[in-house]
Enzyme design. Structure first.
Site, PDB file in Angstrom:
ATOM      1  N   ASP A 414       0.858  -1.184   0.000  1.00 40.22           N
ATOM      2  CA  ASP A 414       0.000   0.000   0.000  1.00 40.22           C
ATOM      3  C   ASP A 414       0.897   1.238   0.000  1.00 40.22           C
ATOM      4  OD1 ASP A 414      -2.974   1.000   0.831  1.00 40.22           O
ATOM      5  OD2 ASP A 414      -1.455   2.227   1.828  1.00 40.22           O
ATOM      6  N   ILE A 415       0.523   2.249  -0.793  1.00 40.30           N
ATOM      7  CA  ILE A 415       1.306   3.488  -0.847  1.00 40.30           C
ATOM      8  C   ILE A 415       1.076   4.264   0.460  1.00 40.30           C
ATOM      9  CG2 ILE A 415       1.674   5.659  -2.089  1.00 40.30           C
ATOM     10  CD1 ILE A 415       0.740   4.277  -4.614  1.00 40.30           C
ATOM     11  N   GLU A 458      -5.087   2.456  -3.755  1.00 42.78           N
ATOM     12  CA  GLU A 458      -3.628   2.509  -3.803  1.00 42.78           C
ATOM     13  C   GLU A 458      -2.993   1.210  -3.348  1.00 42.78           C
ATOM     14  OE1 GLU A 458      -4.757   4.305   0.231  1.00 42.78           O
ATOM     15  OE2 GLU A 458      -5.589   4.115  -1.779  1.00 42.78           O
TER      16      GLU A 458
END
Length: 694
Positions: A414-415, A458
């Site tokens: 995950d960003i 994301e």
């Protein structure tokens, strides 16, 4: 003295033996019967032939019964049957002829004449007993039947053929001499020396043999002529039918020779620059297939074998699609081989149909389907796989790994602080960031079986079939580093000035109880831990948790090997070496992380290899001195592992080997896996010795 002419005729006929003539005529009838039977076997569908066979059988039976005419109790019956057999034979010849030439106009009068004649003959045989009247009636009746036969042939459907004309004249001649033998005796008179006994009877048998032989030949000629006409007509019909078809068709016999081809076959040969003599009647098609150029030799040989299999009865039918491309055009054909339904030797029908248009349509459809599949499976923004495709592949790989027993790994990332990124730089820049991260993740995957997908928002996932925790964690760390190295500015991040990712990794041995949803849940749990323990790091869970653990300090990779008391063998020297190997492995992992590509992996792994080799030698000495019963098998396993690692090190010296692959071999296979599984087999034995010594 008598008349000189009468005396000379008597002398001329004294030598004639009536019994000999009777036997000869009987043999002649038997020969006719055999001839008609053979003709029927050749042409079973021919109308009328069976009647000729019946007539010949009746004639032979009549001659057989004639041998009983000297028996007093059977004389009348034998004479009647013998006489009636002549009449019935002529009747069967007529009926068969009428059916064959399809002219039955005179059948009713013929049956009436034969019926009346049989009644009168029975009267003359059983009551009156007159030989003269019996012979006269028989000759007259047979002459009428011969006349009707001639008329029937002249009015039939074969009247213009040479055999029909020949038969007509034979029956006319038969009519004339039978009629003469029926009428002339009534005139009598000494001037007719021909009828001085036994001349009339001898002449009768002689003429019967002659005319019956001629009409047998004529009938066989008539049948052969009609059969030939039918074959010619059938061939013309077959040729015209085949010429109306667009497929290239040929009839092939059992030897592989072409018997018949249609016009499309000839046109195809001409259009491709092939000589007509090369693919026309009489050419061995199997040899033509065997002599095809190398570009199409495989297809040609396969098709030739298919023809042989159908000819030999191994296959009922055969078909195959093949390409036959020219420099100017790509073409495809469908070849079919079917058995030819007909009497005689086995043959097959070979058909080649041009399916180029259909094939091009199939190729275009396949390309369209592939594009549609890509559109369906591909995330529109990032151009990697979407959630739908990932779910399908995860379910498939999970089922496959249940069967194989291999390890399946999943990476979920995950960003970090992506919402802050969107709020700071806007959604357009946010989309560009997602695209850059997605492509970076995809480029880190080296194997075609690995898959990167956008899970949602994301979040991204990587599905890694046949991958253990060591390979999965190393790949996760590579992805984490690669995203940082992209250098995408992120002023709103609380962990770095550039975009970073948090990564969760799970490795599992798939079972029925482990569902795809459970695998994703476990990876998500590790991702949650990574987010809540500082972000920009890797957290993992594995079925090998007893071997590996997270490193909280000094190693951002988050992986180290743990020593477990269960690994103690009971021998202090061996346990000390095992702990030393674990320490060396952890040091190597730390160096790999710290120095990355700058580290001389071959040199480092070579050092580990020699340490392990020394440990194996010491271990073998301990096992031999303690009397371990399975020491030879354990030594063989040592040699196998060392050879595997030596080969990998040699390969790396020539062509670069993946660091993950080398880690897997040295750390996992050579040290950890062997120490837990193979060495554990002798722990109980050594512990037993130690207890006894105490």
């Amino acid at each position: 003295m008598g008349d000189p002419s009468t005396a000379s005729v008597s002398k001329m006929t004294d030598f004639i033996d009536i019994k000999t003539l009777v036997v000869c005529y009987g043999l002649c009838c038997c020969t006719q019967l055999v001839a008609f039977i053979l003709q029927y076997r050749i042409n079973k569908g021919g109308q009328g032939i069976q009647w000729w066979i019946v007539g010949s059988v009746l004639m032979v039976f009549g001659f057989f019964m004639n041998s009983f005419r000297d028996v007093e109790l059977l004389a009348s019956i034998a004479i009647f049957i013998y006489t009636a057999s002549f009449l019935l034979c002529f009747l069967c010849i007529y009926i068969g002829l009428a059916e064959f030439v399809e002219n039955k106009k005179l059948l009713r009068p013929v049956l009436i004449i034969v019926g009346v004649s049989l009644v009168v003959l029975s009267y003359l045989a059983f009551i009156e007993g007159s030989i003269f009247l019996r012979r006269t009636l028989l000759s007259f009746s047979c002459s009428i039947l011969s006349l009707f036969s001639a008329v029937t042939v002249a009015g039939g459907n074969c009247k213009h053929t040479l055999p029909a004309k020949f038969l007509k004249y034979v029956f006319i001649f038969n009519t004339l001499w039978l009629f003469a033998f029926a009428v002339l005796p009534w005139w009598g008179g000494p001037g007719i020396a021909l009828f001085t006994s036994p001349s009339p009877l001898a002449a009768t048998y002689f003429l019967l043999m002659t005319t019956s032989t001629f009409w047998t030949i004529g009938l066989i000629m008539l049948v052969s002529q009609k059969l030939s006409d039918q074959l010619r007509s059938s061939k013309q019909f077959l040729e015209s039918t085949l010429n109306g078809l667009s497929a290239n068709i040929a009839l092939i016999n059992a030897e592989g020779e072409i018997v018949l081809v249609n016009q499309a076959w000839r046109n195809f040969a001409a259009a491709n620059g092939m000589s007509q003599d090369f693919v026309s009647e009489g050419v061995n098609y199997l040899r033509v297939c065997e002599g095809v150029c190398a570009d199409n030799a495989l297809e040609a040989n396969s098709f030739a074998q298919g023809i042989r299999d159908v000819l030999d009865g191994k296959l009922e039918t055969f078909s195959m699609e093949y390409g036959c491309h020219s420099p100017e055009q790509k073409r495809w054909f469908l070849g079919r081989v079917n058995p030819f339904c007909g009497d005689g030797p086995r043959m097959v029908v070979v058909a080649h149909e041009d399916i180029t248009e259909r094939k091009l349509a199939e190729i275009a459809l396949a390309e369209s389907n592939h594009k549609l599949e890509l559109m369906t499976n591909e995330d529109g923004l990032t151009k990697i796989s979407n959630r739908r495709h990932f779910d399908a592949m995860l379910a498939y790989e999970r089922n496959r790994h249940i069967r194989s027993g291999a390890t399946l790994s999943l990476i979920m990332l995950d960003i970090d602080f992506f919402k802050n990124y969107n709020d700071t730089y806007g959604h357009v820049k946010g989309d560009e960031c997602l695209q850059a991260v997605a492509q970076t993740v995809a480029q880190c995957l080296n194997r075609p079986t690995d898959m990167a997908a956008r899970y949602g928002g994301e979040e991204f996932v990587c599905l890694l079939p046949d991958t253990g925790i060591l390979g999965a964690v190393s790949l996760a760390e590579r992805i984490r580093k690669a995203v940082m190295q992209c250098g995408i500015p992120h002023a709103a991040s609380q962990v770095a000035s550039v975009v970073t990712v948090s990564v969760g990794v799970v490795s599992c041995i798939c079972q029925e109880s482990i569902t795809p949803e459970l695998i994703v849940q476990r990876a998500d749990e590790q991702l949650y831990l990574a987010k809540h323990e500082g972000r920009n790091c890797v957290k993992f869970r594995s079925d090998d948790d007893g071997m590996y653990a997270q490193m909280h300090n000094g190693n951002s990779w988050g992986l180290k090997v743990l020593w477990n008391s269960e690994y103690a063998s009971g021998n202090a020297d061996l346990d000390g070496q095992h702990m030393e190997l674990v320490s060396i492995v952890n040091s190597l992992l730390e160096r790999v992380l710290a120095e990355g590509d700058a580290l001389d992996l071959n040199s480092r792994f070579n050092d580990v290899y020699h340490v392990v080799e020394k440990h194996f030698n010491d271990e073998e000495a301990v096992l031999r001195s303690s009397g371990y019963p399975e020491v030879d098998e354990h030594v063989a396993r040592h040699k196998e592992l060392l050879q595997k690692c030596a080969g990998l090190l040699k390969q790396d010296a020539e062509t670069s080997v993946s660091p993950v692959q080398m880690l897997q071999c040295i750390i996992h296979d050579l040290v950890l896996n062997h120490m837990v599984k193979e060495d554990g087999k002798y722990f109980a034995f050594l512990n037993g010795i130690g207890t006894t010594a105490k």
